[in-house]
Design a protein around this motif. Structure first.
Motif, PDB file in Angstrom:
ATOM      1  N   GLY A 157       1.499 -13.596  30.455  1.00 31.55           N
ATOM      2  CA  GLY A 157       1.278 -14.802  29.596  1.00 31.55           C
ATOM      3  C   GLY A 157       2.351 -14.901  28.803  1.00 31.55           C
ATOM      4  N   MET A 183       3.981 -17.642  33.041  1.00 29.69           N
ATOM      5  CA  MET A 183       3.003 -18.834  32.142  1.00 29.69           C
ATOM      6  C   MET A 183       4.149 -18.623  30.745  1.00 29.69           C
ATOM      7  SD  MET A 183       0.541 -20.604  33.852  1.00 29.69           S
ATOM      8  CE  MET A 183       0.025 -21.325  32.546  1.00 29.69           C
ATOM      9  N   ALA A 237       4.419 -21.715  29.676  1.00 30.59           N
ATOM     10  CA  ALA A 237       4.256 -22.875  29.295  1.00 30.59           C
ATOM     11  C   ALA A 237       3.115 -23.533  27.936  1.00 30.59           C
ATOM     12  CB  ALA A 237       4.149 -23.667  30.015  1.00 30.59           C
ATOM     13  N   GLU A 290       2.561 -16.836  18.338  1.00 30.35           N
ATOM     14  CA  GLU A 290       1.666 -16.319  17.762  1.00 30.35           C
ATOM     15  C   GLU A 290       1.796 -17.061  15.959  1.00 30.35           C
ATOM     16  OE1 GLU A 290      -1.732 -16.342  17.582  1.00 30.35           O
ATOM     17  OE2 GLU A 290      -1.698 -15.058  19.697  1.00 30.35           O
ATOM     18  N   LYS A 319      -5.811 -11.337  22.730  1.00 25.37           N
ATOM     19  CA  LYS A 319      -4.837 -12.441  23.812  1.00 25.37           C
ATOM     20  C   LYS A 319      -5.028 -11.843  24.914  1.00 25.37           C
ATOM     21  CE  LYS A 319      -3.453 -15.740  21.757  1.00 25.37           C
ATOM     22  NZ  LYS A 319      -2.677 -16.747  21.806  1.00 25.37           N
ATOM     23  N   ASP A 354      -8.426 -23.021  30.267  1.00 28.91           N
ATOM     24  CA  ASP A 354      -7.501 -22.138  30.396  1.00 28.91           C
ATOM     25  C   ASP A 354      -7.300 -21.966  31.736  1.00 28.91           C
ATOM     26  OD1 ASP A 354      -5.767 -19.533  30.007  1.00 28.91           O
ATOM     27  OD2 ASP A 354      -7.159 -19.687  27.914  1.00 28.91           O
ATOM     28  N   ILE A 355      -5.922 -22.208  32.239  1.00 30.64           N
ATOM     29  CA  ILE A 355      -4.975 -21.827  33.299  1.00 30.64           C
ATOM     30  C   ILE A 355      -4.813 -20.711  33.885  1.00 30.64           C
ATOM     31  CG2 ILE A 355      -2.985 -22.274  34.864  1.00 30.64           C
ATOM     32  CD1 ILE A 355      -2.886 -25.342  33.053  1.00 30.64           C
ATOM     33  N   LEU A 356      -4.077 -19.569  33.091  1.00 32.78           N
ATOM     34  CA  LEU A 356      -4.247 -18.324  33.139  1.00 32.78           C
ATOM     35  C   LEU A 356      -5.024 -17.380  33.452  1.00 32.78           C
ATOM     36  CD1 LEU A 356      -2.269 -16.509  32.744  1.00 32.78           C
ATOM     37  CD2 LEU A 356      -1.972 -16.018  30.439  1.00 32.78           C
ATOM     38  N   VAL A 364       0.476 -24.725  27.091  1.00 26.57           N
ATOM     39  CA  VAL A 364      -0.760 -25.728  27.126  1.00 26.57           C
ATOM     40  C   VAL A 364      -1.146 -26.571  26.118  1.00 26.57           C
ATOM     41  CG1 VAL A 364      -2.045 -25.527  29.273  1.00 26.57           C
ATOM     42  CG2 VAL A 364      -0.144 -24.166  29.568  1.00 26.57           C
ATOM     43  N   ALA A 365      -1.616 -27.402  25.991  1.00 27.48           N
ATOM     44  CA  ALA A 365      -2.391 -28.294  25.371  1.00 27.48           C
ATOM     45  C   ALA A 365      -3.989 -27.927  25.315  1.00 27.48           C
ATOM     46  CB  ALA A 365      -2.552 -29.454  24.878  1.00 27.48           C
ATOM     47  N   ASP A 366      -4.715 -27.028  24.395  1.00 25.71           N
ATOM     48  CA  ASP A 366      -6.433 -26.676  24.988  1.00 25.71           C
ATOM     49  C   ASP A 366      -7.156 -27.341  24.500  1.00 25.71           C
ATOM     50  OD1 ASP A 366      -5.183 -23.589  25.146  1.00 25.71           O
ATOM     51  OD2 ASP A 366      -5.114 -23.917  21.967  1.00 25.71           O
ATOM     52  N   ARG A 403      -8.222 -10.587  26.346  1.00 30.47           N
ATOM     53  CA  ARG A 403      -8.701 -11.659  26.912  1.00 30.47           C
ATOM     54  C   ARG A 403      -8.528 -12.348  28.018  1.00 30.47           C
ATOM     55  NH1 ARG A 403      -8.067 -13.488  21.376  1.00 30.47           N
ATOM     56  NH2 ARG A 403      -6.991 -15.497  22.704  1.00 30.47           N
ATOM     57  N   LYS A 404      -7.591 -12.657  28.017  1.00 29.12           N
ATOM     58  CA  LYS A 404      -7.134 -13.746  29.127  1.00 29.12           C
ATOM     59  C   LYS A 404      -6.809 -12.262  30.240  1.00 29.12           C
ATOM     60  CE  LYS A 404      -5.275 -16.955  26.994  1.00 29.12           C
ATOM     61  NZ  LYS A 404      -4.728 -18.341  27.682  1.00 29.12           N
TER      62      LYS A 404
HETATM   63  N1  CTP Z   1      -2.577 -21.498  28.883  1.00 26.43           N
HETATM   64  C1  CTP Z   1      -3.170 -21.708  29.629  1.00 26.43           C
HETATM   65  N2  CTP Z   1      -3.523 -22.343  29.357  1.00 26.43           N
HETATM   66  C2  CTP Z   1      -4.320 -22.962  28.176  1.00 26.43           C
HETATM   67  C3  CTP Z   1      -4.004 -22.586  27.315  1.00 26.43           C
HETATM   68  C4  CTP Z   1      -2.511 -21.609  27.311  1.00 26.43           C
HETATM   69  O1  CTP Z   1      -2.852 -21.495  31.182  1.00 26.43           O
HETATM   70  N3  CTP Z   1      -5.539 -24.198  28.096  1.00 26.43           N
HETATM   71  C5  CTP Z   1      -1.623 -19.642  28.680  1.00 26.43           C
HETATM   72  C6  CTP Z   1      -0.373 -20.208  28.346  1.00 26.43           C
HETATM   73  O2  CTP Z   1       0.723 -20.428  29.245  1.00 26.43           O
HETATM   74  C7  CTP Z   1       0.022 -18.658  27.509  1.00 26.43           C
HETATM   75  C8  CTP Z   1      -1.367 -18.262  27.522  1.00 26.43           C
HETATM   76  O3  CTP Z   1      -2.154 -18.798  28.112  1.00 26.43           O
HETATM   77  O4  CTP Z   1       0.239 -17.732  28.653  1.00 26.43           O
HETATM   78  C9  CTP Z   1      -1.664 -17.634  25.625  1.00 26.43           C
HETATM   79  O5  CTP Z   1      -1.051 -19.389  25.350  1.00 26.43           O
HETATM   80  P1  CTP Z   1      -1.353 -19.192  23.422  1.00 26.43           P
HETATM   81  O6  CTP Z   1      -1.761 -20.820  23.473  1.00 26.43           O
HETATM   82  O7  CTP Z   1      -0.854 -18.475  22.720  1.00 26.43           O
HETATM   83  O8  CTP Z   1      -3.172 -18.824  23.670  1.00 26.43           O
HETATM   84  P2  CTP Z   1      -4.811 -19.990  23.713  1.00 26.43           P
HETATM   85  O9  CTP Z   1      -5.238 -18.923  24.934  1.00 26.43           O
HETATM   86  O10 CTP Z   1      -3.951 -21.474  23.882  1.00 26.43           O
HETATM   87  O11 CTP Z   1      -4.838 -18.506  22.615  1.00 26.43           O
HETATM   88  P3  CTP Z   1      -5.173 -18.909  20.785  1.00 26.43           P
HETATM   89  O12 CTP Z   1      -5.109 -20.680  21.252  1.00 26.43           O
HETATM   90  O13 CTP Z   1      -6.733 -19.492  20.796  1.00 26.43           O
HETATM   91  O14 CTP Z   1      -3.840 -18.673  20.567  1.00 26.43           O
END
Ligand code: CTP
Length: 418
Positions: free
Chosen positions: A336, A277, A279, A340, A355, A315-317, A281-283, A358-359
């Motif tokens: 993942g 993963m 990409a 940061e 992270k 959160d796809i992952l 990804v927009a949260d 968490r993941k």
């Molecule tokens: N990711 C995902 N789905 C989301 C956000 C992130 O699958 N909605 C995946 C990204 O592809 C990456 C990993 O999670 O492999 C971490 O992405 P990152 O943006 O660094 O972390 P977040 O989970 O968004 O945590 P934070 O914003 O709190 O740092």
């Protein structure tokens, strides 16, 4: 390996002579199948002399051998270089009006097409649709190079160099050409890996979106390296303005929800060995999509600004990790990425470790990002974190090219695949 080298009628047909040479020198048995138009550029005696085999464009020659069926059925690889707009159209529509298109219909082996044409033809909606259709059917369509075309004009549509074509073709059948990597391994042969790359865009109205600065370069490098090592690679690409890496199937997506659908759909097919993963990804996404463009003012003296309500994206992952724990089925190795910046609560490594926990993924690739770091740059420094790894076991790579980082990631992951 038995290779059918199709040649269709473009000026780049002469470059297919080098493709043929590279294949025969690598020990492959190559039958050249030109189209009638290709024979106007390079004649049959040239192909026969270079391949050491008879050459025909017609289904009417050598009829007792049923060549229009036999060639495709017996091939281990069908490669067409150059593939003209006309050839792509005939292949997409299943026409079989010469030996090459008949062979394409009967082939059950990997099929690789290397298009070459003028930019206008390549970007015409008819060609774009034909390429999409072919890719959806599992045909590997190599992205053409950009550069000088037949006349004085330049742009995308140029046939890639013969070495690149051969590399992509061999990658499609899970064979490595002259290895260039650190180990030279084809240690991902027989594997199917899914790599996500780029940054999702969450639409606000028909002209605006919330996006991020990810260029997609790292994910593309990870996909290219996996293909080079022999994997079947599906690259789920979110808005990256990059040429498709050789030998990868590209699925284009826009939003986080599109990306989730694409990745979970692939994993559910049950043959995915690893998901990377990469990409961004927009949260969050806008809670409401405005069908019409949001206007600045709604009347004289209106200085108000809209408030945009956001909702969480999945959160796809984490979802992939959860589903794996739920089903206990085929277990793709999950990688993942952590982008940061470091903040008041911790440095890049400690945030990455949190992270990873968490993941719950199998590996976290952490890199430091900022306005001038990583995004769009060609060099980066990353840390590879395994669950339970001590401080001194964290592997740090770089500053290195993204291709080198990709190599290090697969060096780490390949031996761990079940
Ligand atoms: N990711 C995902 N789905 C989301 C956000 C992130 O699958 N909605 C995946 C990204 O592809 C990456 C990993 O999670 O492999 C971490 O992405 P990152 O943006 O660094 O972390 P977040 O989970 O968004 O945590 P934070 O914003 O709190 O740092």
């Amino acid at each position: 390996m038995r290779v059918v080298l199709g040649v269709s009628g473009g000026i780049a047909a002469y470059k297919a002579c080098s493709v043929l040479r590279l294949l025969t020198e690598a020990g492959h048995e190559v039958t050249v199948v030109p189209t009638r138009a290709a024979l106007r550029f390079v004649g049959a005696p040239t192909w026969e002399a270079l391949s050491g085999r008879p050459v025909s464009a017609e289904v009417w020659d050598d009829v007792p051998q049923v060549p229009h069926v036999r060639l495709g059925q017996q091939a281990d690889l069908v490669l067409v270089a150059p593939a003209t707009a006309d050839l792509l159209a005939r292949a997409a529509h299943g026409l079989a009006d010469d030996l090459l298109t008949s062979t394409l219909l009967t082939a059950r082996c990997p099929v690789v097409l290397a298009p070459a044409m003028h930019t206008e033809m390549w970007t015409h909606p008819a060609t774009v649709d034909n390429v999409r259709t072919l890719r959806d059917r599992g045909v590997h369509v190599i992205e053409p190079a950009s550069g000088r075309l037949t006349g004085a004009d330049t742009g995308p549509g140029r046939l890639p160099e013969p070495e690149e074509i051969v590399e992509a073709a061999l990658a499609a059948v899970g064979r490595s050409p002259a290895p260039t990597g650190a180990t030279g391994d084809v240690d991902l042969a027989g594997r199917h890996v899914v790599v996500t790359a780029g940054g999702t865009r969450e639409p606000l109205d028909p002209v605006r979106f919330l996006g991020n600065r990810s260029s997609g370069k790292q994910g593309y490098a990870v996909a290219a390296e996996a293909a080079r090592r022999g994997a079947r690679v599906t690259l789920v690409s979110a808005n990256a303005q990059l040429a498709a890496p050789a030998g990868c199937d590209v699925v284009d997506v826009q939003t986080a929800l599109d990306l989730e659908r694409a990745v979970t759909g692939l994993v559910q097919e049950g043959d995915v060995d690893a998901v990377v993963m990469a990409a961004a990804v927009a949260d969050f996404r806008p809670a409401h999509y405005a069908e019409a463009k949001i206007k600045k003012t709604h009347g004289a003296g209106d200085e108000s600004a809209p408030t945009i309500e956001l909702v969480r994206n999945p959160d796809i992952l984490a979802g992939l990790v959860r589903r794996r724990d739920e089903t206990g089925g085929r277990d793709p190795y999950l990688v993942g990425f952590a982008a940061e910046t470091g903040d008041g609560t911790g440095d890049v490594l400690s945030l990455a470790r949190a992270k990873l926990e968490r993941k719950g993924c199998d590996l976290l690739v952490a890199n430091e990002v900022g306005a001038d770091k990583t995004f769009g740059q060609d060099h980066t420094t990353v840390h590879l974190l395994d669950p339970g790894a001590d401080e001194d076991e964290v592997v740090t790579v770089g500053p290195a090219t993204k291709a080198h980082v990709a190599e290090a990631i697969w060096d780490h992951v390949a031996p761990l695949l079940p």
